[in-house]
Scaffold this active site. Structure first.
Site, mmCIF file in Angstrom:
data_model
loop_
_atom_site.group_PDB
_atom_site.id
_atom_site.type_symbol
_atom_site.label_atom_id
_atom_site.label_comp_id
_atom_site.label_asym_id
_atom_site.label_seq_id
_atom_site.Cartn_x
_atom_site.Cartn_y
_atom_site.Cartn_z
ATOM 1 N N ILE A 1 -6.593 -6.276 -12.116
ATOM 2 C CA ILE A 1 -7.937 -5.934 -12.581
ATOM 3 C C ILE A 1 -7.865 -5.192 -13.911
ATOM 4 C CG2 ILE A 1 -9.951 -4.489 -12.089
ATOM 5 C CD1 ILE A 1 -9.548 -5.138 -9.119
ATOM 6 N N ILE B 1 -2.511 3.091 -6.245
ATOM 7 C CA ILE B 1 -1.418 2.633 -5.393
ATOM 8 C C ILE B 1 -1.878 2.653 -3.940
ATOM 9 C CG2 ILE B 1 0.391 3.447 -6.956
ATOM 10 C CD1 ILE B 1 0.752 5.846 -5.009
ATOM 11 N N THR B 2 -1.111 1.996 -3.091
ATOM 12 C CA THR B 2 -1.352 2.054 -1.645
ATOM 13 C C THR B 2 -0.062 2.460 -0.941
ATOM 14 O OG1 THR B 2 -0.841 -0.299 -1.391
ATOM 15 C CG2 THR B 2 -3.166 0.292 -1.691
ATOM 16 N N ASP C 1 0.152 2.147 3.045
ATOM 17 C CA ASP C 1 -0.643 1.943 4.248
ATOM 18 C C ASP C 1 0.111 2.271 5.539
ATOM 19 O OD1 ASP C 1 -2.449 1.026 2.416
ATOM 20 O OD2 ASP C 1 -2.314 -1.095 2.994
ATOM 21 N N GLN D 1 -5.575 2.635 6.158
ATOM 22 C CA GLN D 1 -5.721 3.065 4.764
ATOM 23 C C GLN D 1 -6.490 4.383 4.649
ATOM 24 O OE1 GLN D 1 -7.305 -0.610 2.754
ATOM 25 N NE2 GLN D 1 -5.351 -0.476 1.661
ATOM 26 N N TYR E 1 -5.905 5.954 1.159
ATOM 27 C CA TYR E 1 -6.555 5.165 0.100
ATOM 28 C C TYR E 1 -8.081 5.309 0.167
ATOM 29 C CZ TYR E 1 -7.550 1.017 -2.783
ATOM 30 O OH TYR E 1 -8.015 0.148 -3.755
ATOM 31 N N PRO F 1 -14.869 -2.454 -6.611
ATOM 32 C CA PRO F 1 -14.522 -3.843 -6.296
ATOM 33 C C PRO F 1 -14.349 -4.023 -4.784
ATOM 34 C CG PRO F 1 -13.093 -2.943 -8.015
ATOM 35 C CD PRO F 1 -13.833 -1.792 -7.399
#
Length: 271
Positions: A29, A107-108, A110, A166, A169, A209
């Site tokens: 993106i 960043i992730t 999870d 998540q 996040y 998004p």
């Protein structure tokens, strides 16, 4: 850090003469946002963290696609306050100004709540939320001195809905809403105190998004993606360019009466 200099042209002029700094700007993106801003006449500073090869590849492709625009790339750790301030200072030093900041890097890490490690929590909050604050603080000081500027935060529909596995996040992306609205209020207050109420001003907005076709979804099994598509009213994943168009709209002078707002680009997923 690397830099390339090229000569003028573009498909639009809404951002002609402006300089934009896009974090996480060499892939996904972020890369689409860089291209969209350049297509409207902006010179671009693209931030990245560690993938030098991807950054160099992006710079080469950018130069071919936008021969009229200048691109610089800036390496740093968005989770580090010092790196955030340094990269903003680099952009101002190399371009002479900073008109648009897009806090896109993220960043992730999870894991379910019960399995979440302390470092997983801290690192995602540091990069996805604290980094946006450090960068905005440095950029806002410069923008307020000049009396104009745009900050656009890239959050996520997950910040609105939450998502299993998540929690870090979702918390960081949700935190961007409060960050955006408070920055917008303080920027407006400072402009009024300085008597800057009739120009293009300093605005702060967020774009959220939904599920977008990027490398981040590359490892997701097709059956899982089919399930995701089934939950989206428009029945498909989004494209990076569709997010980027909203960002360049919010970055334009004509959007000066829009601030503190959250713009969903998610195919109706949050309805």
């Amino acid at each position: 850090m690397t830099a390339t200099q090229t000569s003028p042209a573009g498909s639009g002029e809404k951002l002609l003469g402006r300089v934009a700094f896009v974090t996480g700007g060499t892939r996904g993106i972020g890369a689409a946002i860089c291209r969209s801003l350049a297509g409207q006449g902006a010179d671009v500073a693209a931030g990245f963290s560690g993938n030098v090869e991807a950054a160099e590849r992006f710079a080469a492709e950018f130069g071919q696609a936008h021969p009229g625009r200048r691109l610089t790339t800036h390496r740093g750790d968005i989770g580090s306050p010092e790196d955030c301030r340094r990269t903003v200072a680099e952009v101002v030093e190399q371009h002479g100004r900073l008109d648009i900041l897009v806090n896109n890097a993220g960043i992730t890490a999870d894991r379910s709540v019960l399995k979440m490690q302390d470092d997983d929590w801290r690192r995602v909050i540091d990069v996805n939320l604290s980094g946006a604050f450090y960068l905005s603080q440095a950029a806002l000081r410069h923008m307020l001195e000049r009396g104009s500027g745009r900050i656009v935060n890239i959050s996520s529909v997950i910040g609105e809905t939450g998502n299993i596995g998540q929690v870090n996040y979702a918390a960081a992306k949700s935190g961007m809403f409060g960050l955006t609205k408070t920055l917008a209020r303080e920027a407006a207050m400072q402009q009024q105190r300085a008597g800057h109420t009739d120009g293009i001003g300093v605005t702060v907005n967020t774009v959220t998004p939904g599920f977008i076709e990027t490398d981040m979804l590359g490892s997701v099994p097709e059956k899982v993606l089919d399930g995701v598509r089934g939950k989206i009213p428009l029945g498909r994943l989004g494209r990076p360019e569709e997010v980027a168009r909203v960002v360049h709209f919010l970055a334009a002078d004509a959007s000066s009466y829009i601030t503190g707002q959250v713009w969903g680009v998610n195919g109706g997923l949050d309805m």
